[in-house]
Design a protein around this motif. Sequence first.
Motif, PDB file in Angstrom:
ATOM      1  N   PRO A   1       0.830  -1.216   0.000  1.00  0.00           N
ATOM      2  CA  PRO A   1       0.000   0.000   0.000  1.00  0.00           C
ATOM      3  C   PRO A   1       0.865   1.268   0.000  1.00  0.00           C
ATOM      4  CG  PRO A   1      -0.805  -1.577   1.611  1.00  0.00           C
ATOM      5  CD  PRO A   1       0.517  -2.093   1.151  1.00  0.00           C
ATOM      6  N   ASP A   2       0.323   2.324  -0.543  1.00  0.00           N
ATOM      7  CA  ASP A   2       1.053   3.601  -0.587  1.00  0.00           C
ATOM      8  C   ASP A   2       0.274   4.728   0.099  1.00  0.00           C
ATOM      9  OD1 ASP A   2      -0.986   3.758  -2.441  1.00  0.00           O
ATOM     10  OD2 ASP A   2       0.187   4.901  -3.908  1.00  0.00           O
ATOM     11  N   LYS A   3      -0.739   4.352   0.895  1.00  0.00           N
ATOM     12  CA  LYS A   3      -1.553   5.359   1.571  1.00  0.00           C
ATOM     13  C   LYS A   3      -1.999   4.813   2.928  1.00  0.00           C
ATOM     14  CE  LYS A   3      -5.579   8.335   0.704  1.00  0.00           C
ATOM     15  NZ  LYS A   3      -6.673   8.635  -0.246  1.00  0.00           N
ATOM     16  N   VAL A   4      -2.008   5.684   3.947  1.00  0.00           N
ATOM     17  CA  VAL A   4      -2.425   5.266   5.284  1.00  0.00           C
ATOM     18  C   VAL A   4      -3.466   6.240   5.819  1.00  0.00           C
ATOM     19  CG1 VAL A   4      -0.584   6.577   6.442  1.00  0.00           C
ATOM     20  CG2 VAL A   4      -1.643   4.623   7.614  1.00  0.00           C
ATOM     21  N   THR A   5      -4.449   5.689   6.513  1.00  0.00           N
ATOM     22  CA  THR A   5      -5.435   6.499   7.233  1.00  0.00           C
ATOM     23  C   THR A   5      -5.340   6.121   8.707  1.00  0.00           C
ATOM     24  OG1 THR A   5      -6.920   6.568   5.333  1.00  0.00           O
ATOM     25  CG2 THR A   5      -7.871   7.103   7.477  1.00  0.00           C
ATOM     26  N   LEU A   6      -4.981   7.102   9.518  1.00  0.00           N
ATOM     27  CA  LEU A   6      -4.753   6.886  10.947  1.00  0.00           C
ATOM     28  C   LEU A   6      -5.732   7.739  11.749  1.00  0.00           C
ATOM     29  CD1 LEU A   6      -3.018   5.984  13.422  1.00  0.00           C
ATOM     30  CD2 LEU A   6      -1.513   7.931  12.911  1.00  0.00           C
ATOM     31  N   ILE A   7      -6.397   7.123  12.711  1.00  0.00           N
ATOM     32  CA  ILE A   7      -7.327   7.848  13.583  1.00  0.00           C
ATOM     33  C   ILE A   7      -6.853   7.706  15.028  1.00  0.00           C
ATOM     34  CG2 ILE A   7      -9.694   8.039  14.437  1.00  0.00           C
ATOM     35  CD1 ILE A   7     -10.680   6.971  11.796  1.00  0.00           C
ATOM     36  N   LEU A   8      -6.562   8.827  15.647  1.00  0.00           N
ATOM     37  CA  LEU A   8      -6.161   8.835  17.051  1.00  0.00           C
ATOM     38  C   LEU A   8      -6.883   9.980  17.754  1.00  0.00           C
ATOM     39  CD1 LEU A   8      -3.974  11.370  17.105  1.00  0.00           C
ATOM     40  CD2 LEU A   8      -2.455   9.628  16.193  1.00  0.00           C
ATOM     41  N   GLY A   9      -6.949   9.912  19.086  1.00  0.00           N
ATOM     42  CA  GLY A   9      -7.743  10.915  19.796  1.00  0.00           C
ATOM     43  C   GLY A   9      -7.313  11.139  21.226  1.00  0.00           C
ATOM     44  N   VAL A  10      -8.059  12.023  21.846  1.00  0.00           N
ATOM     45  CA  VAL A  10      -7.842  12.404  23.239  1.00  0.00           C
ATOM     46  C   VAL A  10      -9.157  12.246  23.973  1.00  0.00           C
ATOM     47  CG1 VAL A  10      -7.251  14.277  24.825  1.00  0.00           C
ATOM     48  CG2 VAL A  10      -5.995  14.006  22.665  1.00  0.00           C
ATOM     49  N   GLU A  11      -9.105  11.590  25.133  1.00  0.00           N
ATOM     50  CA  GLU A  11     -10.292  11.420  25.978  1.00  0.00           C
ATOM     51  C   GLU A  11      -9.989  11.973  27.373  1.00  0.00           C
ATOM     52  OE1 GLU A  11     -12.730   7.724  25.822  1.00  0.00           O
ATOM     53  OE2 GLU A  11     -12.171   7.562  27.939  1.00  0.00           O
ATOM     54  N   THR A  12     -10.841  12.872  27.829  1.00  0.00           N
ATOM     55  CA  THR A  12     -10.643  13.483  29.159  1.00  0.00           C
ATOM     56  C   THR A  12     -11.937  13.429  29.946  1.00  0.00           C
ATOM     57  OG1 THR A  12     -11.153  15.661  28.249  1.00  0.00           O
ATOM     58  CG2 THR A  12      -8.828  15.047  28.350  1.00  0.00           C
ATOM     59  N   THR A  13     -11.812  13.318  31.267  1.00  0.00           N
ATOM     60  CA  THR A  13     -12.966  13.246  32.160  1.00  0.00           C
ATOM     61  C   THR A  13     -12.782  14.246  33.303  1.00  0.00           C
ATOM     62  OG1 THR A  13     -13.306  10.908  31.659  1.00  0.00           O
ATOM     63  CG2 THR A  13     -14.332  11.761  33.658  1.00  0.00           C
ATOM     64  N   ASN A  14     -13.879  14.932  33.644  1.00  0.00           N
ATOM     65  CA  ASN A  14     -13.847  15.871  34.771  1.00  0.00           C
ATOM     66  C   ASN A  14     -15.246  15.966  35.360  1.00  0.00           C
ATOM     67  OD1 ASN A  14     -13.145  18.116  36.527  1.00  0.00           O
ATOM     68  ND2 ASN A  14     -11.414  18.445  35.126  1.00  0.00           N
ATOM     69  N   GLN A  15     -15.341  16.645  36.488  1.00  0.00           N
ATOM     70  CA  GLN A  15     -16.639  16.738  37.162  1.00  0.00           C
ATOM     71  C   GLN A  15     -17.624  17.593  36.388  1.00  0.00           C
ATOM     72  OE1 GLN A  15     -15.893  18.119  41.167  1.00  0.00           O
ATOM     73  NE2 GLN A  15     -15.314  16.072  41.904  1.00  0.00           N
ATOM     74  N   THR A  16     -17.146  18.556  35.639  1.00  0.00           N
ATOM     75  CA  THR A  16     -18.035  19.399  34.834  1.00  0.00           C
ATOM     76  C   THR A  16     -17.670  19.243  33.360  1.00  0.00           C
ATOM     77  OG1 THR A  16     -16.601  21.349  34.935  1.00  0.00           O
ATOM     78  CG2 THR A  16     -18.224  21.055  36.708  1.00  0.00           C
TER      79      THR A  16
END
Length: 288
Positions: free
Chosen positions: A91-106
């Motif tokens: 393959p000559d193409k990549v699709t990458l999905i990454l993220g950030v998850e945060t938790t707080n009281q509000t």
Amino acid sequence: MASSSSTCTNNNRKLRVHASDTCILGAAGTLSLLSIVYLLSIVTNSSNGDAYAQHYNTPPQLTNHSSLLQKTYNNITILSDAGTATTKVKPDKVTLILGVETTNQTAKAALSTNSATMNKVLNVLLSAGVKQNETSTSAFSISPNYNYSQGRNIITGFTVTNSIQIESSKINDTARWIDTAISSGGATTVSSIDFKLSDKKLQEIKNSLIKQAIDNARSKADIAASALGLKVLGIKSMYLNEFEQPPTFPQPFLQKQSLATQAGANGTPIISGQQDVSVSVSTDWLMK
């Protein structure tokens, strides 16, 4: 010499018809009857002729193109077969999905922390060689967290998730981007890695396989013709089919606690694998 005549009586009225008139009427009737018989014979012969021509002049229609089939028409044999060609391509193409998850009281606090972290992730990725036009938002959500206690649900806080998608041709940088996003940016999830062929490269590969598939079909036809004591004259029809099979690889769920440890080790091993591309042709060959 007096001409003979006949007399017919109808309702006390006399009708005199000369013998010469009777002959003329009889001859006309005979001609009419012969004309009808002649026309009927023409129609019958014409109908039979059309059926005869249709039976012998219409070539047989073969519908099965998946295997060797043989049918003879006017000393011409029609043989149907299929040819295939397959190759493995990196393959000559990549699709990458990454993220950030945060938790707080509000929700506000959870969103503020998430936004700050995601901006940091984007900045370190740009510094690592990801282009601005290669990134886009993949998913975003804010949801409450509940704790079921004493017969009711109590909101204990809020979770914010923000994921970005990277589409790039720099597939060899995939592992480094993941490590950088986690260790330097603070990314907490890697949800998808998809390696595939670009449209341009895929079409180039398919074009190169078409000739191989046709050669494969012709080789089978030559073998069959030789076994039948015939010779291939040419091709009657051809149908082209194209297939591609993306590479398969595991997509393990990565716990947030383990991401930083893995990124800080020798580097995350990411292997693109290979993709199968196939072209198939169904052909009808003329033989004699």
